[in-house]
Design a protein around this motif. Structure first.
Motif, short mmCIF file in Angstrom:
data_model
loop_
_atom_site.label_atom_id
_atom_site.label_comp_id
_atom_site.label_asym_id
_atom_site.label_seq_id
_atom_site.Cartn_x
_atom_site.Cartn_y
_atom_site.Cartn_z
N ILE A 182 66.57 4.22 15.82
CA ILE A 182 66.82 4.57 17.22
C ILE A 182 66.76 3.32 18.09
CG2 ILE A 182 65.82 5.79 19.21
CD1 ILE A 182 64.87 7.93 17.23
N ARG A 183 67.69 3.21 19.03
CA ARG A 183 67.68 2.11 20.01
C ARG A 183 66.75 2.50 21.16
NH1 ARG A 183 72.80 2.69 18.63
NH2 ARG A 183 73.43 3.73 20.55
N ALA A 222 62.68 7.75 8.21
CA ALA A 222 63.61 6.61 8.29
C ALA A 222 64.55 6.73 9.48
CB ALA A 222 64.41 6.50 6.99
N ALA A 223 64.97 7.95 9.82
CA ALA A 223 65.91 8.14 10.92
C ALA A 223 65.33 7.65 12.25
CB ALA A 223 66.29 9.62 11.03
N HIS A 246 58.26 3.87 13.77
CA HIS A 246 58.34 3.40 12.39
C HIS A 246 57.22 4.00 11.53
CE1 HIS A 246 59.27 0.79 9.04
NE2 HIS A 246 58.01 0.45 8.99
N THR A 247 56.01 4.05 12.08
CA THR A 247 54.88 4.54 11.29
C THR A 247 54.87 6.06 11.17
OG1 THR A 247 53.42 4.51 13.22
CG2 THR A 247 53.44 2.54 11.80
N ALA A 248 55.76 6.75 11.87
CA ALA A 248 55.84 8.21 11.73
C ALA A 248 56.30 8.59 10.34
CB ALA A 248 56.78 8.80 12.77
N LEU A 269 66.04 6.45 25.03
CA LEU A 269 66.33 6.53 23.60
C LEU A 269 67.82 6.74 23.41
CD1 LEU A 269 63.46 8.93 22.48
CD2 LEU A 269 63.50 6.44 22.40
N GLU A 270 68.44 5.96 22.54
CA GLU A 270 69.86 6.08 22.25
C GLU A 270 70.08 5.99 20.74
OE1 GLU A 270 71.48 2.77 24.38
OE2 GLU A 270 71.73 3.95 26.20
N GLY A 271 71.12 6.65 20.28
CA GLY A 271 71.45 6.61 18.87
C GLY A 271 71.81 7.99 18.36
N THR A 272 71.90 8.10 17.06
CA THR A 272 72.28 9.36 16.43
C THR A 272 71.22 9.73 15.40
OG1 THR A 272 74.61 8.78 16.70
CG2 THR A 272 74.10 10.52 15.12
#
Length: 100
Positions: free
Chosen positions: A38-39, A33-34, A28-30, A49-52
């Motif tokens: 991430i799950r 928004a993408a 989050h602090t990076a 890590l999962e997601g798109t």
């Protein structure tokens, strides 16, 4: 549990859950928004890590960020890249208090 009419806070001592929260905060602090969408799953200090995401850059960025957390033993990056409807990776300005 009540102690002198005060509610006592129960802290979760699960190290995998604590690691998951630290990783979530790191992503989050990076400022992208993408990375916040991430799950994350953690099992015995192995991170999944999962997601798109919208680019291979974001996929690699996520993995590199979590590997900077000392407790992470191994990363399994199952993020998929979907470039359809791609928007540029805009880094959010998280420093709201300082004028430019």
């Amino acid at each position: 549990m009540k102690l002198q009419n005060k509610t006592r806070i129960q802290f979760n001592a699960n190290p995998d859950l604590q690691l998951k929260f630290r990783i979530r905060r790191k992503l989050h602090t990076a400022g992208y928004a993408a990375l916040s969408a991430i799950r994350i799953e953690v099992h015995h200090r192995e991170v999944f890590l999962e997601g798109t995401v919208t680019s291979y850059f974001m996929k690699q960025m996520a993995q590199e960020l979590i590997m900077t957390v000392d407790e992470v033993k191994k990363a399994h990056n199952f993020l998929t890249v979907d470039t359809s409807g791609q928007q540029p990776e805009v880094k959010l300005n998280l420093d709201h208090g300082r004028p430019e």
